[in-house]
Design a protein around this motif. Structure first.
Motif, PDB file in Angstrom:
ATOM      1  N   ARG A 112       0.865  -1.176   0.000  1.00 26.97           N
ATOM      2  CA  ARG A 112       0.000   0.000   0.000  1.00 26.97           C
ATOM      3  C   ARG A 112       0.903   1.227   0.000  1.00 26.97           C
ATOM      4  NH1 ARG A 112      -3.846   2.488   3.719  1.00 26.97           N
ATOM      5  NH2 ARG A 112      -5.867   2.686   2.680  1.00 26.97           N
ATOM      6  N   VAL A 113       0.766   2.103  -1.013  1.00 19.72           N
ATOM      7  CA  VAL A 113       1.665   3.233  -1.141  1.00 19.72           C
ATOM      8  C   VAL A 113       0.974   4.338  -1.923  1.00 19.72           C
ATOM      9  CG1 VAL A 113       2.714   2.341  -3.275  1.00 19.72           C
ATOM     10  CG2 VAL A 113       4.027   3.886  -1.825  1.00 19.72           C
TER      11      VAL A 113
ATOM     12  N   ALA B  52       9.668   2.033  -1.217  1.00 20.07           N
ATOM     13  CA  ALA B  52      10.237   1.002  -2.091  1.00 20.07           C
ATOM     14  C   ALA B  52       9.777  -0.386  -1.673  1.00 20.07           C
ATOM     15  CB  ALA B  52      11.762   1.087  -2.070  1.00 20.07           C
ATOM     16  N   ALA B  53       9.703  -0.617  -0.374  1.00 24.35           N
ATOM     17  CA  ALA B  53       9.259  -1.926   0.105  1.00 24.35           C
ATOM     18  C   ALA B  53       7.820  -2.207  -0.312  1.00 24.35           C
ATOM     19  CB  ALA B  53       9.399  -1.996   1.623  1.00 24.35           C
ATOM     20  N   GLU B  54       6.955  -1.183  -0.211  1.00 24.84           N
ATOM     21  CA  GLU B  54       5.563  -1.370  -0.612  1.00 24.84           C
ATOM     22  C   GLU B  54       5.438  -1.583  -2.116  1.00 24.84           C
ATOM     23  OE1 GLU B  54       3.022  -1.558   1.668  1.00 24.84           O
ATOM     24  OE2 GLU B  54       4.651  -1.457   3.125  1.00 24.84           O
ATOM     25  N   LEU B  55       6.163  -0.794  -2.898  1.00 23.94           N
ATOM     26  CA  LEU B  55       6.110  -0.935  -4.360  1.00 23.94           C
ATOM     27  C   LEU B  55       6.665  -2.280  -4.796  1.00 23.94           C
ATOM     28  CD1 LEU B  55       7.241   2.658  -5.392  1.00 23.94           C
ATOM     29  CD2 LEU B  55       5.004   1.623  -5.871  1.00 23.94           C
ATOM     30  N   ARG B  56       7.688  -2.744  -4.105  1.00 24.38           N
ATOM     31  CA  ARG B  56       8.282  -4.046  -4.442  1.00 24.38           C
ATOM     32  C   ARG B  56       7.289  -5.165  -4.192  1.00 24.38           C
ATOM     33  NH1 ARG B  56      12.458  -3.345  -1.445  1.00 24.38           N
ATOM     34  NH2 ARG B  56      13.650  -2.271  -3.075  1.00 24.38           N
ATOM     35  N   SER B  57       6.479  -5.008  -3.166  1.00 22.53           N
ATOM     36  CA  SER B  57       5.455  -6.015  -2.870  1.00 22.53           C
ATOM     37  C   SER B  57       4.315  -5.960  -3.878  1.00 22.53           C
ATOM     38  CB  SER B  57       4.911  -5.796  -1.454  1.00 22.53           C
ATOM     39  OG  SER B  57       3.889  -6.720  -1.158  1.00 22.53           O
TER      40      SER B  57
END
Length: 396
Positions: free
Chosen positions: A308-309, A378-383
């Motif tokens: 979620r971002v 970045a962590a959210e987009l990577r997920s």
């Protein structure tokens, strides 16, 4: 100076000559010019725009209404082709003007994706396009496939001219479109050119009566090369059936070449296979494909990971604003102007396109000038957007 859409017959004296000058040997002979009319049926659904000044065509560009698989969802896609400028009118902004109008029109007609093969990638990067991996060319000797000749495999192969086998080929590529990320196909009116020219063989692998692999090819000469086009398979058995057929040409050709997807590993096909694998990229003439999102509608409902971002899209004609990307339900949802507290990233259109097509990690975007992505975002987009290898099958 005016911009207008040309009719079919007008292409003979407007866009066709410019594209021929830009992409073929020059000057053209009379016989080649006569062949232009033969191309008209395969252009009938294209949208071709030209820049016209004092009755002279100064630049031209076309869009082909195609379909492409984006992370498992098949969407309308505008394939940009035939972008060319009169040699006395170059570096005057004509192509930029044409592309703005062409992509405006295709987006408004419901094409949320666009791809092309660039004459210069950096030029199209300014339009929000991002690079996709290039398919590999694989070369090997049929002698190295000898271990396959007497292997008993379930299934069978069929061999025929593409003119007769075209319905089988078309149906198989339609199936690949449904299953393979990045895969795209031409509209029917363009695709049937392969059938009508009838210049190659069609080899298909079947298991239980179902087509599981296919490749078109021709042989240039005795002792020469078996020139395969795209080797399309759904599983290793289909690939092995096709390679077994190639092995039977050991006394006919010196080498075999085929095109394979960018995630294929031919060096692991067989033990002791002496194979050359190449994906050469250069300009002009050896470009890798590029792609972009033209509309955020392409993202709604895509399979997504539980991230979620909020993203802020900047610097683009077609993608802009603040949007919440929510993949927590397994299918991506978008909301505009969301106010809840979630990590935020600032992205260019090319940056978002790179994530959607799966070709860049979020941490790479700032290094490429494609956005500002804090670690938490970045962590959210990577997920949400796991890395994928797109295979743009259709060859412009």
């Amino acid at each position: 100076m005016t911009i207008r859409q040309v009719t079919a017959d007008e292409r003979l004296t407007t866009s066709f000559p410019l594209a021929a000058y830009a992409f073929e040997s020059s000057p053209l002979g009379a016989a080649r010019t006569e062949e232009f009319r033969d191309y008209l049926p395969y252009q009938e659904g294209n949208r071709t725009l030209i820049v016209e000044e004092d009755g002279s065509t100064r630049a031209a560009a076309s869009a082909i209404p195609m379909r492409q698989n984006l992370r498992g969802i098949v969407l309308p896609m505008a394939g940009v082709a035939g972008v060319a400028t009169h040699p006395l009118a170059r570096r005057q902004g004509h192509v930029r003007t044409l592309l703005h109008q062409l992509l405006d029109e295709m987006r408004d007609e419901g094409h949320p994706l666009s791809t092309l093969y660039p004459f210069r990638p950096s030029f199209y990067a300014r339009f929000g396009y991002v690079g996709l991996p290039k398919p590999r060319t694989v070369t090997f000797s049929p002698a190295d496939l000898g271990s396959l000749v007497r292997v008993e495999l379930p299934g069978e192969v069929s061999w025929e001219r593409i003119g007769g086998g075209y319905p089988t080929w078309r149906a198989f590529t339609e199936g690949c479109l449904e299953e393979r990320h990045g895969f795209s196909i031409f509209p029917d009116y363009r695709a049937v050119g392969l059938r009508d020219r009838d210049e190659c063989w069609l080899l298909t692998a079947r298991v239980g009566g179902e087509v599981t692999g296919a490749v078109t090819y021709r042989i240039d000469d005795h002792g020469g090369t078996l020139l395969g086009n795209e080797l399309l398979v759904t599983d290793p058995l289909a690939r092995t059936l096709l390679l077994q057929f190639f092995a039977r040409h050991v006394d006919q050709v010196e080498r075999v070449t085929v095109q394979v997807p960018p995630d294929e590993l031919p060096e692991l096909w067989l033990t002791d296979l002496d194979v050359h694998i190449e994906a050469r990229v250069g300009r002009p003439g050896r470009s890798a494909p590029m792609a972009r999102l033209l509309s955020l509608d392409a993202l709604n409902g895509l399979p997504a990971g539980p991230g979620r971002v909020r993203i802020e899209l900047t610097g683009d004609r077609w993608l802009a604003g603040n949007h919440l990307l929510d993949g927590t339900a397994g299918a991506l949802e978008l909301a505009s102007g969301a106010s809840d507290r979630v990590p935020t990233a600032t992205l260019t259109a090319a940056g978002l396109s790179a994530l959607a097509y799966g070709v860049l990690d979020p941490a790479e975007l700032p290094l490429r000038g494609l956005g500002e992505v804090p670690v938490d975002a970045a962590a959210e987009l990577r997920s949400i957007f796991p890395r994928r290898v797109p295979y743009l099958f259709a060859d412009f």
